[in-house]
Write a protein that holds these residues in place. Sequence first.
Motif, PDB file in Angstrom:
ATOM      1  N   SER A  44       8.588   8.330  63.315  1.00 31.01           N
ATOM      2  CA  SER A  44       7.627   7.764  64.268  1.00 31.01           C
ATOM      3  C   SER A  44       6.658   8.833  64.781  1.00 31.01           C
ATOM      4  O   SER A  44       5.519   8.532  65.122  1.00 31.01           O
ATOM      5  CB  SER A  44       8.357   7.108  65.441  1.00 31.01           C
ATOM      6  N   GLU A  47       3.688   9.387  62.184  1.00 30.81           N
ATOM      7  CA  GLU A  47       2.859   8.241  61.812  1.00 30.81           C
ATOM      8  C   GLU A  47       1.402   8.500  62.174  1.00 30.81           C
ATOM      9  O   GLU A  47       1.086   9.385  62.952  1.00 30.81           O
ATOM     10  CB  GLU A  47       3.362   6.971  62.509  1.00 30.81           C
ATOM     11  N   GLU A  48       0.529   7.721  61.595  1.00 34.55           N
ATOM     12  CA  GLU A  48      -0.913   7.785  61.868  1.00 34.55           C
ATOM     13  C   GLU A  48      -1.502   9.141  61.493  1.00 34.55           C
ATOM     14  O   GLU A  48      -2.265   9.737  62.256  1.00 34.55           O
ATOM     15  CB  GLU A  48      -1.200   7.452  63.330  1.00 34.55           C
ATOM     16  N   GLY A  49      -1.133   9.654  60.325  1.00 37.88           N
ATOM     17  CA  GLY A  49      -1.768  10.858  59.798  1.00 37.88           C
ATOM     18  C   GLY A  49      -1.271  12.170  60.362  1.00 37.88           C
ATOM     19  O   GLY A  49      -1.971  13.179  60.240  1.00 37.88           O
ATOM     20  N   ASN A  50      -0.119  12.210  61.012  1.00 36.64           N
ATOM     21  CA  ASN A  50       0.469  13.451  61.534  1.00 36.64           C
ATOM     22  C   ASN A  50      -0.534  14.207  62.420  1.00 36.64           C
ATOM     23  O   ASN A  50      -0.945  15.324  62.106  1.00 36.64           O
ATOM     24  CB  ASN A  50       0.952  14.326  60.370  1.00 36.64           C
ATOM     25  N   PRO A  51      -0.927  13.626  63.555  1.00 38.15           N
ATOM     26  CA  PRO A  51      -1.989  14.236  64.373  1.00 38.15           C
ATOM     27  C   PRO A  51      -1.608  15.599  64.966  1.00 38.15           C
ATOM     28  O   PRO A  51      -2.467  16.429  65.203  1.00 38.15           O
ATOM     29  CB  PRO A  51      -2.214  13.212  65.482  1.00 38.15           C
ATOM     30  N   LYS A  70       4.176   9.780  52.938  1.00 35.81           N
ATOM     31  CA  LYS A  70       3.102   9.935  53.923  1.00 35.81           C
ATOM     32  C   LYS A  70       2.277  11.162  53.560  1.00 35.81           C
ATOM     33  O   LYS A  70       2.799  12.192  53.190  1.00 35.81           O
ATOM     34  CB  LYS A  70       3.679  10.073  55.324  1.00 35.81           C
TER      35      LYS A  70
END
Length: 188
Positions: A44, A47-51, A70
């Motif tokens: 979790s 997620e979203e591009g490993n910010p 990912k």
Amino acid sequence: RCVLKELESLGKALYGAKLIAQRFEVRNCSHQKDPVSGSACLLSMIEEGNPHHFFIATQDQDLANKVKKKAGVPLLFIIQNTMVLDKPSPKSLAFVQKLQTDQLVPEHQKQSIVQLKEKEGLAKREGDRRRKRKRAGGPNPLSCLKKKKKKTQEGQEPSAEKKKRRKRKRNRVKAEAAVQSVQKNEEE
């Protein structure tokens, strides 16, 4: 925090791993009130591009396979007391390639190039394929072998006779030597 809670719940068997994990900086996750399993928490967080540009260090193959799906998440694991950084996943390589091509030519220029190619008839067609050019190669390796002499029936017979003669001569020499040694022993 979820990983630490999971290590605590597993008891004394993983006490050493818990001590090592406590030495590292603990990142806050969104599961503070109701903790989940360590692998679910780590997934979790990337997620979203490993910010936050996290690395994932694990020996769990299931988690490693999910991380490889990912893009942009480096994976660490241990082999014989050595930390190893895994090679980039195909998903990450494709993502980087796409970013590089997008930076070179803007999207609106790509569309205009495609339209111009179609207008001029230069667009690639699925049926058209270039032929591979044959390259000059060396000589055939089988032609470089020494020629074998052909054996005929006539050629085989004399060689067999010669072998027999040789055997006879050798036998005679051995027999004569044996007879001579016996004669010498008798004389003495």
